[in-house]
Design an enzyme around this catalytic site. Structure first.
Site, PDB file in Angstrom:
ATOM      1  N   GLY A  30      11.393 -17.664 -42.353  1.00 36.72           N
ATOM      2  CA  GLY A  30      10.196 -17.693 -41.533  1.00 36.72           C
ATOM      3  C   GLY A  30       8.932 -17.230 -42.232  1.00 36.72           C
ATOM      4  O   GLY A  30       8.702 -17.501 -43.413  1.00 36.72           O
ATOM      5  N   TYR A 171       9.762  -6.062 -25.926  1.00 35.74           N
ATOM      6  CA  TYR A 171       9.089  -6.669 -27.085  1.00 35.74           C
ATOM      7  C   TYR A 171       7.609  -6.299 -27.084  1.00 35.74           C
ATOM      8  O   TYR A 171       7.052  -5.911 -28.124  1.00 35.74           O
ATOM      9  CB  TYR A 171       9.256  -8.185 -27.048  1.00 35.74           C
ATOM     10  CG  TYR A 171       8.616  -8.891 -28.222  1.00 35.74           C
ATOM     11  CD1 TYR A 171       9.098  -8.704 -29.510  1.00 35.74           C
ATOM     12  CD2 TYR A 171       7.527  -9.743 -28.042  1.00 35.74           C
ATOM     13  CE1 TYR A 171       8.521  -9.346 -30.592  1.00 35.74           C
ATOM     14  CE2 TYR A 171       6.935 -10.392 -29.118  1.00 35.74           C
ATOM     15  CZ  TYR A 171       7.437 -10.183 -30.398  1.00 35.74           C
ATOM     16  OH  TYR A 171       6.852 -10.815 -31.476  1.00 35.74           O
TER      17      TYR A 171
END
Length: 305
Positions: A30, A171
């Site tokens: 990524g 998160y």
């Protein structure tokens, strides 16, 4: 100096980094791999700090430049300490705190911390402070526009969210913690007289494998649709990190895409929530993080830098 035309800035405009050393956490895939590849192409020696060395070695072989792989599991403080203890004393010009987990089912790190807060914030908090005596230039921590979501605050009375876990709630708290960490780290660096700078960046909406570990099938489905039709690729998603890592920006700067909603676009300085600018909360989080990890801001940082 910062590029005059930010809208045209890309990785080919990185300065010559020959002779410089960078550590990139989560560099095996990524945005982390894209950033590591660009830094190595610009001449830096890049250390892939990864949980799975075999995957790290495979990724490092794709890089055209100088690279090495070292094991680092941010969800295990013993691994963080081992990584830092194994540093050979050479100057570390750049630390990119990139690795993270996103909207995963409820879980705990090896030390009993909520997985997202423990990995995304506490692991990087400990790593940064343990490596800080060697860092000469800057620390870049990857946050997210999601820091505005969830409850939009740090739950100091329940940092591990034992009283009410939600994947996005956790998160968002971890990404808000990244920004408050950057704010307080910069304050401490400035107070100590250090030339090292702390900055933060976010990739916008970037299609990476980070979205492949969501906690529900519905979340996975919507992320797959978003990745296909709305997201930018990992090369574009890495640009804010690379911009923060290489341009002459003030400490505590926050870099993201310049497009609508900061979802995509060229890297530029962006705003943050009021909660992410709260210096009192930043200091309180720092103290709590020291207590949880047993790692503190090191003495003699100014002399080392």
């Amino acid at each position: 100096m910062a590029a005059d035309k930010q809208e045209t800035w890309n990785a080919t405009r990185l300065p010559d980094l020959t002779g410089r050393t960078a550590v990139v956490t989560g560099a095996n895939s990524g945005i982390g791999l894209t950033a590591a590849t660009a830094l190595a192409a610009a001449g830096a020696h890049v250390v892939f700090a990864v949980r799975d060395p075999r995957r790290g070695e495979a990724a490092a072989r794709t890089v055209n430049g100088s690279a090495e792989v070292r094991r680092l599991d941010l969800a295990d403080l013993s691994s963080v300490r081992e990584f830092a203890a194994g540093w050979d004393g050479r100057p570390l010009d750049l630390l990119i705190n990139n690795a993270g987990v996103m909207m995963v089912p409820q879980g705990r790190t090896a030390d009993g911390f909520e997985m997202q807060f423990g990995t995304n914030h506490l692991g990087h908090f400990a790593l940064t402070n343990l490596l800080l005596p060697y860092i000469t230039d800057r620390v870049v921590t990857v946050s997210s526009g999601a820091h505005r979501m969830g409850d939009g605050e740090i739950h100091f009375d329940d940092l591990q969210l034992a009283g009410g876990y939600g994947p996005m709630r956790a998160y968002a708290q971890s990404k808000l913690a990244n920004l408050l960490f950057t704010l307080e780290l910069q304050r401490r660096l400035g107070e100590s007289g250090s030339r090292v700078r702390a900055l933060a960046a976010h990739p916008g909406y970037a299609a990476t494998n980070l979205q492949s570990h969501a906690s529900s099938r519905a979340a996975l489905f919507f992320m797959k649709i978003g990745n296909r039709f709305f997201a930018q690729d990992d090369r574009a998603g890495a640009l804010p990190t690379l911009y923060a890592a290489s341009q002459d920006l003030p400490g505590a700067s926050y870099v993201g895409p310049d497009g609508r909603g900061e979802f995509r676009g060229a890297p530029t300085l962006v705003g943050r929530s009021a909660a992410a600018s709260d210096s009192v909360a930043a200091r309180r989080l720092w103290v709590a993080s020291e207590e949880l990890t047993g790692v503190r801001f090191p003495e003699g940082v100014a002399a080392a830098a």
